[in-house]
Design a protein around this motif. Structure first.
Motif, PDB file in Angstrom:
ATOM      1  N   VAL A 100     -12.330  -3.125   3.664  1.00  8.91           N
ATOM      2  CA  VAL A 100     -11.465  -4.053   2.503  1.00  8.91           C
ATOM      3  C   VAL A 100     -10.299  -4.836   3.281  1.00  8.91           C
ATOM      4  CG1 VAL A 100     -10.199  -3.691   0.524  1.00  8.91           C
ATOM      5  CG2 VAL A 100     -12.007  -2.038   1.003  1.00  8.91           C
ATOM      6  N   LEU A 107     -18.563  -7.591  -2.025  1.00 10.23           N
ATOM      7  CA  LEU A 107     -17.888  -7.906  -3.216  1.00 10.23           C
ATOM      8  C   LEU A 107     -16.843  -8.996  -2.797  1.00 10.23           C
ATOM      9  CD1 LEU A 107     -16.764  -7.616  -6.072  1.00 10.23           C
ATOM     10  CD2 LEU A 107     -15.478  -5.609  -5.418  1.00 10.23           C
ATOM     11  N   MET A 127       0.836  -1.359  -0.046  1.00  9.01           N
ATOM     12  CA  MET A 127      -0.032  -0.044   0.080  1.00  9.01           C
ATOM     13  C   MET A 127       0.997   1.313   0.047  1.00  9.01           C
ATOM     14  SD  MET A 127      -3.644   1.007   1.143  1.00  9.01           S
ATOM     15  CE  MET A 127      -3.682  -0.753   0.825  1.00  9.01           C
ATOM     16  N   GLN A 182     -16.798   1.165   4.495  1.00  6.58           N
ATOM     17  CA  GLN A 182     -16.288   0.204   3.704  1.00  6.58           C
ATOM     18  C   GLN A 182     -15.365  -0.812   4.584  1.00  6.58           C
ATOM     19  OE1 GLN A 182     -15.869   0.904  -0.841  1.00  6.58           O
ATOM     20  NE2 GLN A 182     -15.077   2.572   0.282  1.00  6.58           N
ATOM     21  N   LEU A 206     -12.173  12.394  -0.008  1.00 13.27           N
ATOM     22  CA  LEU A 206     -13.578  12.663   0.926  1.00 13.27           C
ATOM     23  C   LEU A 206     -13.870  14.218   1.127  1.00 13.27           C
ATOM     24  CD1 LEU A 206     -13.769   9.904   3.487  1.00 13.27           C
ATOM     25  CD2 LEU A 206     -15.533  10.755   1.863  1.00 13.27           C
ATOM     26  N   ALA A 260     -14.843  -0.293  -7.643  1.00 20.99           N
ATOM     27  CA  ALA A 260     -16.401  -1.099  -7.228  1.00 20.99           C
ATOM     28  C   ALA A 260     -16.729   0.135  -6.699  1.00 20.99           C
ATOM     29  CB  ALA A 260     -16.148  -2.276  -6.423  1.00 20.99           C
ATOM     30  N   PRO A 316     -10.280  -4.272  -8.830  1.00 19.43           N
ATOM     31  CA  PRO A 316     -11.168  -3.222  -9.835  1.00 19.43           C
ATOM     32  C   PRO A 316     -11.713  -2.485  -9.280  1.00 19.43           C
ATOM     33  CG  PRO A 316     -12.322  -5.299  -9.575  1.00 19.43           C
ATOM     34  CD  PRO A 316     -11.105  -5.622  -8.748  1.00 19.43           C
ATOM     35  N   THR A 330      -1.755   6.709   0.644  1.00 17.32           N
ATOM     36  CA  THR A 330      -3.052   6.199   0.282  1.00 17.32           C
ATOM     37  C   THR A 330      -4.288   6.646   1.045  1.00 17.32           C
ATOM     38  OG1 THR A 330      -2.657   3.897  -0.534  1.00 17.32           O
ATOM     39  CG2 THR A 330      -4.657   4.025   0.426  1.00 17.32           C
ATOM     40  N   ARG A 377      -6.832  -3.883   4.047  1.00 22.17           N
ATOM     41  CA  ARG A 377      -6.716  -2.572   4.178  1.00 22.17           C
ATOM     42  C   ARG A 377      -7.173  -2.232   5.611  1.00 22.17           C
ATOM     43  NH1 ARG A 377      -5.932   1.688   4.995  1.00 22.17           N
ATOM     44  NH2 ARG A 377      -6.491   3.725   4.383  1.00 22.17           N
ATOM     45  N   HIS A 378      -8.487  -2.832   6.005  1.00 20.05           N
ATOM     46  CA  HIS A 378      -8.912  -2.528   7.257  1.00 20.05           C
ATOM     47  C   HIS A 378      -9.119  -3.848   7.994  1.00 20.05           C
ATOM     48  CE1 HIS A 378     -11.064   0.293   4.540  1.00 20.05           C
ATOM     49  NE2 HIS A 378     -10.501   1.267   5.365  1.00 20.05           N
ATOM     50  N   GLU A 425      -7.246   9.110   0.207  1.00 16.04           N
ATOM     51  CA  GLU A 425      -8.575   9.177   0.511  1.00 16.04           C
ATOM     52  C   GLU A 425      -9.256  10.044   1.289  1.00 16.04           C
ATOM     53  OE1 GLU A 425      -8.103   4.150   1.343  1.00 16.04           O
ATOM     54  OE2 GLU A 425      -8.588   5.527   2.928  1.00 16.04           O
ATOM     55  N   ILE A 457     -14.662   6.516   0.758  1.00 21.09           N
ATOM     56  CA  ILE A 457     -13.735   6.108  -0.210  1.00 21.09           C
ATOM     57  C   ILE A 457     -12.580   5.254   0.490  1.00 21.09           C
ATOM     58  CG2 ILE A 457     -11.894   7.268  -1.690  1.00 21.09           C
ATOM     59  CD1 ILE A 457     -13.769   9.343  -2.416  1.00 21.09           C
ATOM     60  N   ALA A 458     -12.130   4.217  -0.324  1.00 23.04           N
ATOM     61  CA  ALA A 458     -11.064   3.465   0.020  1.00 23.04           C
ATOM     62  C   ALA A 458     -10.481   3.052  -1.204  1.00 23.04           C
ATOM     63  CB  ALA A 458     -11.416   2.112   0.754  1.00 23.04           C
ATOM     64  N   ALA A 459      -8.991   2.851  -0.977  1.00 25.42           N
ATOM     65  CA  ALA A 459      -8.237   2.334  -1.957  1.00 25.42           C
ATOM     66  C   ALA A 459      -7.900   1.181  -1.864  1.00 25.42           C
ATOM     67  CB  ALA A 459      -6.740   3.364  -2.218  1.00 25.42           C
ATOM     68  N   GLY A 460      -7.393   0.167  -2.876  1.00 21.89           N
ATOM     69  CA  GLY A 460      -7.146  -1.067  -2.571  1.00 21.89           C
ATOM     70  C   GLY A 460      -6.675  -1.772  -3.972  1.00 21.89           C
ATOM     71  N   THR A 485     -20.453   4.685  -2.247  1.00 16.06           N
ATOM     72  CA  THR A 485     -19.066   4.564  -1.701  1.00 16.06           C
ATOM     73  C   THR A 485     -18.231   3.979  -3.048  1.00 16.06           C
ATOM     74  OG1 THR A 485     -19.462   2.055  -1.119  1.00 16.06           O
ATOM     75  CG2 THR A 485     -19.843   3.661   0.636  1.00 16.06           C
ATOM     76  N   GLY A 486     -16.784   4.261  -2.941  1.00 16.14           N
ATOM     77  CA  GLY A 486     -16.089   3.794  -4.095  1.00 16.14           C
ATOM     78  C   GLY A 486     -14.698   2.871  -3.386  1.00 16.14           C
ATOM     79  N   LEU A 487     -14.654   1.917  -4.087  1.00 16.35           N
ATOM     80  CA  LEU A 487     -13.346   1.247  -3.493  1.00 16.35           C
ATOM     81  C   LEU A 487     -12.424   1.540  -4.970  1.00 16.35           C
ATOM     82  CD1 LEU A 487     -11.456  -0.842  -2.232  1.00 16.35           C
ATOM     83  CD2 LEU A 487     -12.914  -2.585  -2.898  1.00 16.35           C
TER      84      LEU A 487
END
Lengths: 298, 298
Positions: A56, A97, A1, A54, A13, B136, B134, A5, A59-60, A9, B128-131, B95-97
């Protein structure tokens, strides 16, 4: 990562929040929009609270974290936002997902359903998709203000109030507490009933979150490092205040509400922002601690 | 994408829905839970509609699809669910990944905000999260029933009614219409005002969605293949009824509501399920068309 990042984010936001001012709804009134712990919508006689988060994997939560704590955290983060308004959960929706061929989908949703009911926010809808990439869960919780009480926003702190926290700070990620924390619904309710006027849940660290509340309220928050309760494994306050994911509540109130410790500081008039007073009487900009946290990139 | 992905998603959703019967909320009443186009919650004097959908790049939109149609589709799918209840949107959360280093985040959320407002569901919150993995997007839309009218569920079809559709069917994915469809808010409203008692939006194909409505209502739906309006590029009805992502409304009503074509068939008493009557007078189980669709794996 990549190291930036978390910063990215946050910046995104913030840009979205800034664009969302002055929103008008049809047949409802937006009391608080993006930028507080929850959005607040007045519809009919009800003040509804809306929050979405979220989770992930990678990540989390560490890859390989068992199903139950993943489900628990995905739900608990949003419940914590309801607590931070002094509200009560009513329902939740969840989407997953899932990695292709994910074998634990049924157990995962079973656990999410159970935790959602545990905090009185039954799952009433959702969606599932399969795709490449890590497991990602999105949980939306809708709550309400009992008896249509005003929600406790971030923006209501006034000079002369004291600052309290609902529990000890620091070391949440290293200790695994970020998977097992208890959203402070009771403390949030007690704070509201006592007339608290500003509250936030500590997700990004005491430093940055206190600063956020201070700026939203247009006041100066002075926090005495030595007065802040910390976990024994938390390390020095500079780290503990930046660790994040405490999910304790920080509240500004005329006196200590039930379920809170402190006072850990006071609200003053002055340039908006939070300041940490160390054991030598030196002041530190709380905001910097948050960014230090981001730089260490979890 | 393995061939059974779509089947797996369906089976999981069904298992979750089955577990969610008999949900009780505090201070609100769940009128319709998981399994309809929207959940319906009665709170105070309001009937609220809640729906959530995911859009995953590579799964619901080809990799490389421009930002604006991706944002549009992510919002439109949930708006279509509100239309299918005869309701009106009030607000949305998103939300966006995002893939690491994704360069279009700002433009993407700008477009989502614009489309959400276009359909009268302003974005009031998000995350918002980055990972890895794809792009999502998850969009939740909350709507309401005007004047507290009863929502048009899937379960209200009664023998003697006729069946109508809000527009032509088929070829949505191949033609790109799945990115540009117009959610049928006006048609849904007209159907409700005319006393329609059952409605669904066609996301998985006329075959499987008609069958779903029939089973939810405990009736037999007889659809005449030759009466169904189809897009010129749609190919034979066996394919068109299975293509999916039409996002037209299918409605059962005593007469044709404004904005609908047909009748394309009728509601009968009999074993629950939908049946397609072909040009030779032969009957085909509509349900099978849905699964054929899934087998072709998009």
């Amino acid at each position: 990562m990549p190291e930036d990042t978390h910063k990215t984010e946050r910046a995104l936001l913030h840009a979205i929040e800034a664009r969302s001012r002055g929103i008008r709804l049809d047949g409802a009134e937006l009391i608080a929009g993006p930028g507080d712990d929850c959005a607040v919508v007045q519809i009919g006689n009800e003040s509804l609270l809306i929050t979405v988060d979220q989770l992930v994997e990678g990540r989390h939560a560490e890859p390989g974290t068992p199903i139950d704590p993943i489900a628990r955290k995905a739900v608990a983060r949003s419940i914590s936002d309801i607590a931070a308004m002094g509200g009560e959960p009513i329902w939740a929706t969840a989407t997953g997902l899932l990695p292709e061929g994910y074998p634990h989908a049924d157990a995962l949703f079973d656990a999410m359903k159970r935790w959602a009911e545990h905090w009185n926010a039954p799952l009433i809808g959702g969606d599932i998709a399969a795709g490449p990439g890590p497991l990602a869960l999105t949980v939306t919780v809708v709550g309400r203000m009992p008896s249509n009480a005003p929600p406790v926003l971030r923006s209501g702190a006034t000079p002369g109030q004291s600052i309290y926290t609902s529990g000890p700070i620091g070391g949440s990620l290293a200790s695994g507490r970020h998977l097992t924390f208890e959203p402070r619904l009771d403390a949030g309710r007690a704070a509201r009933e006592l007339g608290a006027t500003a509250m936030i849940d500590l997700s990004d660290g005491l430093g940055i979150d206190a600063d956020r509340l201070a700026r939203a309220s247009g006041v100066r928050l002075l926090i005495e490092a030595e007065s802040v309760p910390m976990h024994p494994d938390a390390g020095p306050w500079r780290h503990a205040f930046a660790d994040g994911e405490d999910y304790e509540l920080l509240v500004c109130a005329p006196e200590r509400p039930s379920g809170f410790s402190g006072p850990i500081g006071r609200v003053e008039s002055g340039p908006p922002g939070a300041v940490i007073l160390d054991e030598h009487g030196n002041e530190h900009a709380a905001e910097r601690l948050g960014w230090d946290h981001a730089d260490r990139s979890r």
